[in-house]
Design an enzyme around this catalytic site. Structure first.
Site, PDB file in Angstrom:
ATOM      1  N   GLU A 188       7.874   1.853  14.876  1.00 11.94           N
ATOM      2  CA  GLU A 188       8.766   2.369  13.845  1.00 11.94           C
ATOM      3  C   GLU A 188       8.793   3.892  13.994  1.00 11.94           C
ATOM      4  O   GLU A 188       7.990   4.472  14.702  1.00 11.94           O
ATOM      5  CB  GLU A 188       8.241   1.985  12.457  1.00 11.94           C
ATOM      6  CG  GLU A 188       8.208   0.485  12.250  1.00 11.94           C
ATOM      7  CD  GLU A 188       7.951   0.090  10.811  1.00 11.94           C
ATOM      8  OE1 GLU A 188       6.794   0.177  10.376  1.00 11.94           O
ATOM      9  OE2 GLU A 188       8.918  -0.294  10.125  1.00 11.94           O
ATOM     10  N   GLU A 195       4.083  -4.538  12.325  1.00 17.50           N
ATOM     11  CA  GLU A 195       3.108  -3.454  12.158  1.00 17.50           C
ATOM     12  C   GLU A 195       1.960  -4.036  11.357  1.00 17.50           C
ATOM     13  O   GLU A 195       2.115  -4.322  10.164  1.00 17.50           O
ATOM     14  CB  GLU A 195       3.781  -2.269  11.452  1.00 17.50           C
ATOM     15  CG  GLU A 195       3.118  -0.959  11.763  1.00 17.50           C
ATOM     16  CD  GLU A 195       2.029  -0.627  10.776  1.00 17.50           C
ATOM     17  OE1 GLU A 195       0.872  -1.029  11.046  1.00 17.50           O
ATOM     18  OE2 GLU A 195       2.315   0.006   9.764  1.00 17.50           O
ATOM     19  N   ASN A 238       0.809  -1.236   0.000  1.00 19.40           N
ATOM     20  CA  ASN A 238       0.000   0.000   0.000  1.00 19.40           C
ATOM     21  C   ASN A 238       0.839   1.283   0.000  1.00 19.40           C
ATOM     22  O   ASN A 238       0.405   2.309  -0.520  1.00 19.40           O
ATOM     23  CB  ASN A 238      -0.992  -0.006   1.164  1.00 19.40           C
ATOM     24  CG  ASN A 238      -0.358  -0.233   2.502  1.00 19.40           C
ATOM     25  OD1 ASN A 238       0.775  -0.708   2.599  1.00 19.40           O
ATOM     26  ND2 ASN A 238      -1.066   0.115   3.554  1.00 19.40           N
ATOM     27  N   CYS A 255      -3.322   0.935   6.886  1.00 14.77           N
ATOM     28  CA  CYS A 255      -3.512   0.224   8.154  1.00 14.77           C
ATOM     29  C   CYS A 255      -4.199   1.115   9.186  1.00 14.77           C
ATOM     30  O   CYS A 255      -4.957   0.653  10.021  1.00 14.77           O
ATOM     31  CB  CYS A 255      -2.177  -0.275   8.684  1.00 14.77           C
ATOM     32  SG  CYS A 255      -0.948   1.015   8.817  1.00 14.77           S
TER      33      CYS A 255
HETATM   34  O1  TXE Z   1      -0.703  -8.932   2.810  1.00 15.08           O
HETATM   35  P1  TXE Z   1       0.410  -9.773   3.506  1.00 15.08           P
HETATM   36  P2  TXE Z   1      -1.779  -9.312   1.706  1.00 15.08           P
HETATM   37  C1  TXE Z   1      -3.918  -6.459   5.390  1.00 15.08           C
HETATM   38  C2  TXE Z   1      -5.164  -6.125   4.627  1.00 15.08           C
HETATM   39  C3  TXE Z   1      -5.109  -7.080   3.489  1.00 15.08           C
HETATM   40  C4  TXE Z   1      -4.543  -8.302   4.164  1.00 15.08           C
HETATM   41  C5  TXE Z   1      -3.877  -9.282   3.244  1.00 15.08           C
HETATM   42  O2  TXE Z   1      -6.301  -6.381   5.421  1.00 15.08           O
HETATM   43  O3  TXE Z   1      -6.369  -7.343   2.931  1.00 15.08           O
HETATM   44  O4  TXE Z   1      -3.576  -7.783   5.038  1.00 15.08           O
HETATM   45  O5  TXE Z   1      -3.037  -8.607   2.338  1.00 15.08           O
HETATM   46  C6  TXE Z   1       4.765 -10.933   2.622  1.00 15.08           C
HETATM   47  N1  TXE Z   1       6.143 -14.951   5.519  1.00 15.08           N
HETATM   48  N2  TXE Z   1      -2.798  -5.595   5.092  1.00 15.08           N
HETATM   49  O6  TXE Z   1      -2.038 -10.769   1.626  1.00 15.08           O
HETATM   50  O7  TXE Z   1       0.261 -11.210   3.242  1.00 15.08           O
HETATM   51  C7  TXE Z   1       4.210 -10.494   1.302  1.00 15.08           C
HETATM   52  O8  TXE Z   1       4.965 -11.044   0.241  1.00 15.08           O
HETATM   53  C8  TXE Z   1       6.788 -13.796   5.292  1.00 15.08           C
HETATM   54  C9  TXE Z   1      -2.462  -4.634   6.107  1.00 15.08           C
HETATM   55  O9  TXE Z   1      -1.379  -8.661   0.472  1.00 15.08           O
HETATM   56  O10 TXE Z   1       0.439  -9.306   4.905  1.00 15.08           O
HETATM   57  C10 TXE Z   1       4.322  -8.989   1.419  1.00 15.08           C
HETATM   58  O11 TXE Z   1       5.655  -8.578   1.145  1.00 15.08           O
HETATM   59  N3  TXE Z   1       6.296 -12.829   4.492  1.00 15.08           N
HETATM   60  C11 TXE Z   1      -1.214  -3.953   5.855  1.00 15.08           C
HETATM   61  C12 TXE Z   1       4.014  -8.737   2.891  1.00 15.08           C
HETATM   62  O12 TXE Z   1       4.237  -9.982   3.539  1.00 15.08           O
HETATM   63  C13 TXE Z   1       5.098 -13.035   3.915  1.00 15.08           C
HETATM   64  C14 TXE Z   1      -0.677  -3.804   4.517  1.00 15.08           C
HETATM   65  C15 TXE Z   1       2.594  -8.290   3.187  1.00 15.08           C
HETATM   66  O13 TXE Z   1       1.708  -9.251   2.707  1.00 15.08           O
HETATM   67  C16 TXE Z   1       4.363 -14.220   4.128  1.00 15.08           C
HETATM   68  C17 TXE Z   1      -1.082  -4.854   3.610  1.00 15.08           C
HETATM   69  C18 TXE Z   1       4.944 -15.206   4.978  1.00 15.08           C
HETATM   70  N4  TXE Z   1       4.318 -16.345   5.263  1.00 15.08           N
HETATM   71  C19 TXE Z   1      -2.137  -5.682   3.910  1.00 15.08           C
HETATM   72  N5  TXE Z   1       3.209 -14.131   3.434  1.00 15.08           N
HETATM   73  C20 TXE Z   1      -0.770  -2.892   6.814  1.00 15.08           C
HETATM   74  N6  TXE Z   1      -0.624  -3.219   8.094  1.00 15.08           N
HETATM   75  O14 TXE Z   1      -0.490  -1.786   6.405  1.00 15.08           O
HETATM   76  C21 TXE Z   1       3.204 -12.940   2.805  1.00 15.08           C
HETATM   77  N7  TXE Z   1       4.351 -12.268   3.081  1.00 15.08           N
END
Ligand code: TXE
Length: 488
Positions: free
Chosen positions: A461, A249, A151, A283
């Protein structure tokens, strides 16, 4: 269309498997670039490079002044490429230009801030009961795995890179597989300004494989993750193998509390911004509006009246204020929540569908959506939707508003709108959230700590707390008497 490589040990390399991933513009499906699709094998190479760089001592023994100056150079280089980064962020993740401009400026400022802080890291001396000279010194943690979401691709990368480097760590950064371009461009800056090989490694690829390796590999001393709470739990579990230092986070379901004594015009404005900035893919988005019953009708009517001002379209087009969601899969998730809201009996006031027209046909657009008469147990009041969906819950009293606000597994952010500053403080003091605002919403400062309570994460952070998160603490005790102690 550009073909990128990733940065391992100071060299630009393809994935060992030779696989690549297509990166597309979420507003129209255009192919933007091909990037390496790394897996755990590539991640291991990057980790080993960071380990060698750290253990060689070259970077951590570089003087704080020299480290700081290099960080200033990164800041300046980001600003030198301002237009390129803005356009890249818009095309890669779908945000409107005006917001991308903020992100790029903030990203540069983050490197400037931590460049300055590099020389302010200092220890303490202590008086001990036996007269030893006792020192407390701060040292880098070691090798850091840094996992970034889609994001705010550039900004989240900088929030992680800048403090870690200022503190003398070596690292492997993995941007989201959906939005890797600005991190790779940033990688070019690190090599240009003269970071030693292996200090900064940037790998592209999915969480399964590359991300998991960063979280679980025993050569990594710390993992810093921003993303969803479900993934955060997996990262934390994987980090237990070698008891890594962990910063998380995670998500939020953040309340905006609007009292009848608020400055009405201003509260309406901030509420729309809280809910719909960056398409609600934030977030800290204000996704639960708690509004006092006496002004509920009037407030909600005004929100709905103003929503048509939010022009949807490609983020680079003139006047566009909301872009597409990051992917078709994520749009499916957001739309599934709209269906859930309707099925649960919430009242749809506006939006709830894709915009009509040829310009939207190939993009992942969803109209700004407001649900009224939401009750606290509905899923749209409890779960993170991460899209342009605002749930409105009316309340009668201050106590009720506080209870509703805290009735969440999350505790990231909250906003309170009231002209009574005493009430503002009284309410904020009772909210279980790490980032709070009175009479505004969303402004974020490099100088201030960012992070949440409860399932919104661990650690902070930014600010001084952000550099703390990348430092170890060592005690050094110096015995001042040369005579044997004669214990045995
Ligand atoms: O995010 P992921 P996704 C929330 C939001 C969204 C949901 C899923 O509700 O709909 O999360 O989104 C890496 N081990 N947020 O699936 O999975 C991945 O490659 C290590 C909130 O897109 O959390 C990416 O680089 N890493 C949020 C990063 O994690 C792993 C922002 C984030 O992906 C992994 C985004 C694993 N097992 C989504 N699986 C915020 N807090 O701002 C994935 N990744």
């Amino acid at each position: 269309m550009q073909e990128y490589k990733m940065l391992i040990d100071g060299k630009w390399v393809s994935a060992k498997s030779g696989k690549t991933r297509d990166i597309t513009d979420p507003a129209n499906g255009d192919l933007l670039a091909k990037v390496p699709e790394s897996n755990s094998e590539d991640a291991k190479l990057a980790i080993e490079a960071a380990r060698r760089a750290f253990d060689s001592g070259e970077w951590r023994k570089t003087s704080a002044q020299a480290r700081g100056k290099l960080l200033f150079k990164v800041s300046q280089a980001i600003m030198n490429h301002f237009d390129k980064f803005v356009e890249m962020e818009v095309r890669d993740c779908g945000k409107p230009r005006r917001e991308a401009e903020f992100d790029v400026t903030d990203a540069a400022n983050c490197f400037e801030y931590y460049g300055g802080l590099a020389t302010k890291i200092h220890g303490q001396t202590m008086q001990t009961p036996d007269g030893s000279v006792s020192l407390i010194v701060r040292e880098p943690i070691g090798v850091c795995g840094q996992i970034v979401p889609w994001n705010y691709p550039l900004l989240m990368s900088c929030w992680k890179l800048a403090p870690a480097l200022a503190a003398g760590n070596c690292l492997v950064l993995k941007p989201s597989e959906l939005t890797p371009l600005s991190a790779l461009e940033l990688g070019k800056i690190f090599t240009e300004v003269g970071f030693p090989p292996g200090v900064v490694n940037i790998i592209t690829g999915p969480g399964a494989g590359a991300g998991e390796e960063l979280a679980s590999n025993p050569l990594v001393d710390k993992v810093a993750f921003t993303g969803g709470t479900v993934t955060g739990k997996k990262v934390m579990e994987n980090a237990t193998h070698n008891i890594k230092n962990v910063t998380l986070e995670l998500g939020g379901k953040n309340p905006i509390l609007v009292f009848e004594d608020c400055n009405f015009e201003s509260a309406v404005d901030w509420t729309l911004f809280a809910a719909f900035a960056n398409q609600g893919e934030v977030c800290s988005a204000g996704s639960r509006l708690l509004v006092q019953k006496s002004i509920h009708r009037k407030f909600v009517d005004e929100l709905v009246k103003r929503v048509p001002r939010i022009k949807l379209g490609h983020g680079l087009a003139e006047g566009v204020l909301m872009g597409p969601l990051v992917s078709a899969a994520h749009r499916d998730k957001v739309e599934s929540y709209i269906k859930i809201g309707l099925a649960e009996g919430a009242k749809l006031l506006c939006g709830g569908k894709r915009p009509e027209g040829a310009e939207y046909a190939k993009g992942n657009f969803v109209e700004p959506t407001i649900f009224d008469h939401v009750t606290p147990n509905m899923r749209i009041a409890r779960e993170e939707i991460f899209g342009p969906v605002l749930s409105v819950i009316p309340f009668e009293t201050e106590e009720e508003a506080i209870a509703l606000a805290n009735d969440s597994e999350y505790g990231l952010a909250a906003g309170v709108f009231t002209s009574n500053l005493t009430r503002g403080h009284r309410v904020i003091n009772q909210l279980r959230a790490g980032i709070t605002w009175i009479n505004n919403y969303h402004p974020t400062y490099n100088e201030m700590p960012w992070g949440g309570y409860k399932q919104s994460g661990i650690g902070r952070e930014l600010g001084l707390f952000g550099i703390e998160a990348y430092l170890e603490t060592k005690q050094i005790n110096i015995w001042m008497d040369d005579n044997p102690i004669g214990w045995y």
